[in-house]
Design a protein around this motif. Structure first.
Motif, PDB file in Angstrom:
ATOM      1  N   ALA A  37      26.372 -80.399 -16.589  1.00 47.38           N
ATOM      2  CA  ALA A  37      26.462 -80.289 -15.131  1.00 47.38           C
ATOM      3  C   ALA A  37      26.538 -78.828 -14.693  1.00 47.38           C
ATOM      4  N   LEU A  38      27.326 -78.026 -15.406  1.00 50.95           N
ATOM      5  CA  LEU A  38      27.433 -76.608 -15.062  1.00 50.95           C
ATOM      6  C   LEU A  38      26.099 -75.892 -15.259  1.00 50.95           C
ATOM      7  N   SER A  39      25.347 -76.286 -16.292  1.00 51.56           N
ATOM      8  CA  SER A  39      24.029 -75.687 -16.538  1.00 51.56           C
ATOM      9  C   SER A  39      23.074 -75.991 -15.384  1.00 51.56           C
ATOM     10  N   GLN A  40      23.084 -77.230 -14.938  1.00 50.81           N
ATOM     11  CA  GLN A  40      22.217 -77.603 -13.819  1.00 50.81           C
ATOM     12  C   GLN A  40      22.605 -76.852 -12.553  1.00 50.81           C
ATOM     13  N   LEU A  41      23.902 -76.754 -12.306  1.00 55.52           N
ATOM     14  CA  LEU A  41      24.369 -76.038 -11.123  1.00 55.52           C
ATOM     15  C   LEU A  41      24.009 -74.556 -11.217  1.00 55.52           C
ATOM     16  N   ALA A  42      24.180 -73.949 -12.380  1.00 54.19           N
ATOM     17  CA  ALA A  42      23.851 -72.534 -12.559  1.00 54.19           C
ATOM     18  C   ALA A  42      22.359 -72.287 -12.313  1.00 54.19           C
ATOM     19  N   GLY A  43      21.514 -73.173 -12.828  1.00 52.74           N
ATOM     20  CA  GLY A  43      20.075 -73.045 -12.596  1.00 52.74           C
ATOM     21  C   GLY A  43      19.723 -73.189 -11.130  1.00 52.74           C
ATOM     22  N   HIS A  44      20.380 -74.125 -10.465  1.00 51.55           N
ATOM     23  CA  HIS A  44      20.134 -74.330  -9.036  1.00 51.55           C
ATOM     24  C   HIS A  44      20.576 -73.112  -8.226  1.00 51.55           C
ATOM     25  N   ASP A  53      26.769 -65.853  -8.679  1.00 47.63           N
ATOM     26  CA  ASP A  53      27.425 -67.136  -8.932  1.00 47.63           C
ATOM     27  C   ASP A  53      26.816 -67.823 -10.144  1.00 47.63           C
ATOM     28  N   SER A  54      25.504 -67.746 -10.241  1.00 48.43           N
ATOM     29  CA  SER A  54      24.811 -68.347 -11.375  1.00 48.43           C
ATOM     30  C   SER A  54      25.237 -67.686 -12.680  1.00 48.43           C
ATOM     31  N   LEU A  55      25.312 -66.363 -12.692  1.00 52.12           N
ATOM     32  CA  LEU A  55      25.735 -65.640 -13.895  1.00 52.12           C
ATOM     33  C   LEU A  55      27.143 -66.039 -14.327  1.00 52.12           C
ATOM     34  N   ALA A  56      28.034 -66.170 -13.362  1.00 49.50           N
ATOM     35  CA  ALA A  56      29.415 -66.560 -13.694  1.00 49.50           C
ATOM     36  C   ALA A  56      29.430 -67.931 -14.372  1.00 49.50           C
ATOM     37  N   LEU A  57      28.642 -68.866 -13.857  1.00 49.42           N
ATOM     38  CA  LEU A  57      28.589 -70.193 -14.471  1.00 49.42           C
ATOM     39  C   LEU A  57      27.918 -70.160 -15.836  1.00 49.42           C
ATOM     40  N   TRP A  58      26.807 -69.407 -15.963  1.00 51.33           N
ATOM     41  CA  TRP A  58      26.137 -69.327 -17.264  1.00 51.33           C
ATOM     42  C   TRP A  58      27.058 -68.727 -18.314  1.00 51.33           C
ATOM     43  N   ARG A  59      27.891 -67.778 -17.922  1.00 47.65           N
ATOM     44  CA  ARG A  59      28.830 -67.193 -18.884  1.00 47.65           C
ATOM     45  C   ARG A  59      29.884 -68.205 -19.325  1.00 47.65           C
ATOM     46  N   LYS A  60      30.350 -69.028 -18.392  1.00 46.64           N
ATOM     47  CA  LYS A  60      31.296 -70.089 -18.759  1.00 46.64           C
ATOM     48  C   LYS A  60      30.638 -71.072 -19.722  1.00 46.64           C
ATOM     49  N   VAL A  61      29.409 -71.441 -19.405  1.00 46.88           N
ATOM     50  CA  VAL A  61      28.669 -72.377 -20.250  1.00 46.88           C
ATOM     51  C   VAL A  61      28.452 -71.771 -21.634  1.00 46.88           C
ATOM     52  N   GLU A  62      28.103 -70.490 -21.687  1.00 48.84           N
ATOM     53  CA  GLU A  62      27.858 -69.839 -22.985  1.00 48.84           C
ATOM     54  C   GLU A  62      29.122 -69.814 -23.826  1.00 48.84           C
ATOM     55  N   ARG A  63      30.244 -69.487 -23.226  1.00 47.86           N
ATOM     56  CA  ARG A  63      31.506 -69.433 -23.981  1.00 47.86           C
ATOM     57  C   ARG A  63      31.889 -70.805 -24.513  1.00 47.86           C
ATOM     58  N   ALA A  64      31.747 -71.830 -23.682  1.00 53.70           N
ATOM     59  CA  ALA A  64      32.082 -73.183 -24.142  1.00 53.70           C
ATOM     60  C   ALA A  64      31.132 -73.622 -25.251  1.00 53.70           C
ATOM     61  N   THR A  65      29.861 -73.314 -25.103  1.00 53.02           N
ATOM     62  CA  THR A  65      28.871 -73.677 -26.115  1.00 53.02           C
ATOM     63  C   THR A  65      29.139 -72.926 -27.415  1.00 53.02           C
ATOM     64  N   ALA A  66      29.475 -71.653 -27.314  1.00 53.41           N
ATOM     65  CA  ALA A  66      29.770 -70.860 -28.507  1.00 53.41           C
ATOM     66  C   ALA A  66      31.003 -71.383 -29.232  1.00 53.41           C
ATOM     67  N   ALA A  67      31.951 -71.937 -28.496  1.00 56.76           N
ATOM     68  CA  ALA A  67      33.165 -72.479 -29.120  1.00 56.76           C
ATOM     69  C   ALA A  67      32.892 -73.790 -29.842  1.00 56.76           C
ATOM     70  N   VAL A  68      31.988 -74.598 -29.295  1.00 56.16           N
ATOM     71  CA  VAL A  68      31.766 -75.947 -29.835  1.00 56.16           C
ATOM     72  C   VAL A  68      30.590 -75.991 -30.810  1.00 56.16           C
ATOM     73  N   VAL A  69      29.463 -75.406 -30.449  1.00 57.04           N
ATOM     74  CA  VAL A  69      28.276 -75.433 -31.309  1.00 57.04           C
ATOM     75  C   VAL A  69      27.669 -74.030 -31.404  1.00 57.04           C
ATOM     76  N   PRO A  70      28.381 -73.101 -32.043  1.00 58.14           N
ATOM     77  CA  PRO A  70      27.887 -71.720 -32.106  1.00 58.14           C
ATOM     78  C   PRO A  70      26.591 -71.611 -32.904  1.00 58.14           C
ATOM     79  N   CYS A  71      25.745 -70.716 -32.467  1.00 56.29           N
ATOM     80  CA  CYS A  71      24.474 -70.420 -33.150  1.00 56.29           C
ATOM     81  C   CYS A  71      23.581 -71.640 -33.305  1.00 56.29           C
ATOM     82  N   SER A  72      23.712 -72.578 -32.406  1.00 56.14           N
ATOM     83  CA  SER A  72      22.871 -73.777 -32.438  1.00 56.14           C
ATOM     84  C   SER A  72      21.705 -73.607 -31.470  1.00 56.14           C
TER      85      SER A  72
END
Length: 150
Positions: A37-44, A53-72
């Motif tokens: 959902a955050l990815s869709q909102l950031a793209g929009h 605003d988009s950058l702030a959301l993409w950074r949140k998404v990147e950090r969460a993704t790096a924590a759960v599935v890093p380098c995927s």
């Protein structure tokens, strides 16, 4: 449902300050279910011209993704979107840092150097971003970071 509520609580507590580098890894995992959902909102937001605003959301998404599935593949895709959003504004130190981080993750995920990066992400970026990437100093920085991580 409880997990989603906890994720929303973590996001609300961020107070709209952008990426929270002091979030614990557990909090990043809590945010993980909101990544689509955050990815869709950031793209929009990017499509509406709300790049900050988009950058702030993409950074949140990147950090969460790096924590759960890093380098995927998911992590690489998120980094690609972050780069596209960075490219939508004046390129500066933040863009260079995002490029360095992207190269480091891609090297860990797929190996290789600039040619791999260009095939997976670079083809989507404008020439101004590619010019930043092709500077030798950036390659040297990435090599140094990769060697230090090994």
């Amino acid at each position: 449902e409880a997990f989603a509520r906890a994720a929303l609580k973590v996001l609300r507590e961020s107070d709209g300050k952008g990426m929270q580098s002091d979030w614990t890894e557990e909090e990043q995992w809590i945010v993980w279910p909101l990544v689509p959902a955050l990815s869709q909102l950031a793209g929009h937001l990017r499509s509406l011209g709300r790049v900050s605003d988009s950058l702030a959301l993409w950074r949140k998404v990147e950090r969460a993704t790096a924590a759960v599935v890093p380098c995927s593949n998911i992590h690489v895709r998120v980094l690609g979107e972050l780069l596209l959003t960075e490219a939508a504004r004046v390129l500066g130190d933040e863009a260079r840092e995002t490029l360095r981080h992207t190269r480091k993750v891609l090297r860990a995920a797929y190996g290789g150097g600039f040619s791999v990066w260009k095939k997976l992400l670079g083809f989507r970026l404008p020439a101004s971003m590619l010019a930043l990437m092709e500077k030798p100093s950036l390659d040297e920085d990435v090599e140094r970071l990769s060697a230090a991580a090994s």
